[in-house]
Design an enzyme around this catalytic site. Structure first.
Site, PDB file in Angstrom:
ATOM      1  N   ASP A  83       0.830  -1.199   0.000  1.00 27.67           N
ATOM      2  CA  ASP A  83       0.000   0.000   0.000  1.00 27.67           C
ATOM      3  C   ASP A  83       0.868   1.254   0.000  1.00 27.67           C
ATOM      4  OD1 ASP A  83      -1.864   1.975   0.340  1.00 27.67           O
ATOM      5  OD2 ASP A  83      -2.532   1.333   2.331  1.00 27.67           O
ATOM      6  N   TYR A  90     -14.538  15.246 -16.752  1.00 27.16           N
ATOM      7  CA  TYR A  90     -13.158  15.346 -16.301  1.00 27.16           C
ATOM      8  C   TYR A  90     -12.875  16.656 -15.563  1.00 27.16           C
ATOM      9  CZ  TYR A  90      -8.625  13.261 -15.906  1.00 27.16           C
ATOM     10  OH  TYR A  90      -7.498  12.674 -15.383  1.00 27.16           O
TER      11      TYR A  90
END
Length: 398
Positions: free
Chosen positions: A111, A236
């Site tokens: 992670d 976007y």
């Protein structure tokens, strides 16, 4: 075991390890036969296993710089009975080729948002990587992030802001174009998306590296972003993801001031062109635009895939004599995509496209091929009828 692609909607469910290897080799071959440049010698790439991150690693290692690299990624390991993720194999194949060249190519899996990952990387830099790095490239794409201080989980949500948005996207499995309507984002959607896709983690990485004294004088860091044309603004730049990218760009400006003062270094965002990636395939409306763009840019002789675009970015701009910055100090290798003549023709296709003619008007075939290549399918030079020995592959280490 003969491996055939499994797709659900626009989600790839498996990969072909041999195809992943051949694709890595093809990218390396492209770079070795292209323009050479001298760049950073010690590089850390966050999000290094696919798309622009993997292309960055390949360009830096094989494009003249002979860079030693650390690649951080989150991938699924293969076993004797199950195929791992494409990035798992791409990491391995890259490392093997880099080590043949005498380069360090360390893969660290886990992670990237966690404090533990930052500590592990810093420890490796100090003990086995020469003590300092020259360049950090942040190319992480994730739909979820666990806050390292609170353990709260944030999930990004790709939605418009203000009002609903209707448009078309692709179902790769069915080879169809489908209409989608997206409801407007809530404040929680916006907050979560910025938390996951904004610049907070990038800033944490840079500050952790500085505090640990593992960055060289003149240290450079860059993160990848996207702006796109007016036809994509609704989902976007004027959507939740756009707010996240604005946060990323503000972070770049803040980090630039810090690095100038402390290391005579610099930080900026590089705005890349639209390509097919594992992340972009999830963005509603984007696939249709990307396939129309592919057709237009191909006809004009300026179409680029991930490795072609990335290598030009580094050879011409980052370490070359043709840097293109805009007024907000964003590096703009996307200028070819946003040329007026390109966008005018893309818009004409966009106006005419329907569920019946999209394969003729756009380059859907190329879009699907690039989508499959991300997972090792449709790669030239691979016999997909041959058995893949998963037991032998399971012995590979990252």
């Amino acid at each position: 075991m003969v491996i055939k692609p499994k797709i659900k909607g626009s989600l790839a469910l498996n990969c072909h390890p041999v195809g992943c290897k051949e694709e890595v080799l093809n990218q390396i071959k492209y770079v070795e036969n292209s323009k050479k440049y001298k760049g950073a010698k010690k590089v850390l790439i966050i999000g290094a296993s696919s798309g622009y991150g993997l292309a960055t690693r390949i360009s830096l290692a094989f494009g003249g710089s002979d860079s030693d690299t650390i690649g951080v990624s989150f991938e699924r390991e293969g076993s004797k009975r199950k195929v791992g993720s494409a990035g798992w194999y791409s990491n391995i194949w890259f490392r093997e080729e880099a080590e043949k060249k005498g380069l360090i190519a360390k893969n660290i899996l886990g992670d990237a948002f966690s404090h533990n990952m930052k500590e592990e990387v810093i420890k490796y830099i100090k003990e086995e990587f020469g003590g300092k790095i020259d360049l950090l490239v942040y190319s992480l794409a994730s739909g979820m992030r666990t806050d390292p201080d609170t353990n709260k989980i944030y999930k990004s949500n790709l939605r418009p802001q203000g009002e609903s948005l209707t448009g078309f996207t692709f179902n790769v499995e069915k080879e169809s174009m489908e209409e989608v309507t997206l409801s407007p984002a809530t404040e929680e959607d916006l907050t979560n998306t910025v938390k996951v896709m904004g610049g907070e983690d990038w800033e944490l990485w840079v500050k952790a590296l500085i505090e640990a004294n593992v960055v060289s004088e003149g240290f450079k860091t860059m993160a990848y972003s996207y702006i796109g044309p007016a036809v994509m603004e609704g989902i976007y730049r004027h959507g939740t993801i756009g707010s996240a990218k604005e946060h990323l760009e503000k972070t770049a400006r803040d980090l630039d001031e810090v690095l100038k003062d402390e290391k005579s270094g610099e930080a900026y965002v590089a705005v890349n062109k639209a390509i097919v990636t594992k992340a972009s395939a999830y963005i509603p409306i984007f696939p249709l635009y990307a396939s129309a763009l592919m057709r237009v840019m191909e006809e004009k002789g300026i179409e680029e895939n991930a490795i072609e675009h990335t290598h030009r970015l580094f050879a011409d701009m980052v370490y070359g004599d043709k840097p293109e910055f805009d007024s907000e100090k964003r590096m703009r290798p996307d200028s070819w995509e946003l040329r007026d003549d390109v966008q005018e023709e893309v818009l004409e296709i966009y106006k005419k496209v329907t569920e019946n003619n999209f394969k003729e008007l756009t380059d859907f075939d190329k879009y699907k091929t690039e989508f499959l290549k991300l997972n090792g399918f449709k790669v030239e030079g691979v016999n997909y009828e041959e058995d893949v020995d998963l037991e032998e592959l399971s012995k590979l280490k990252p």
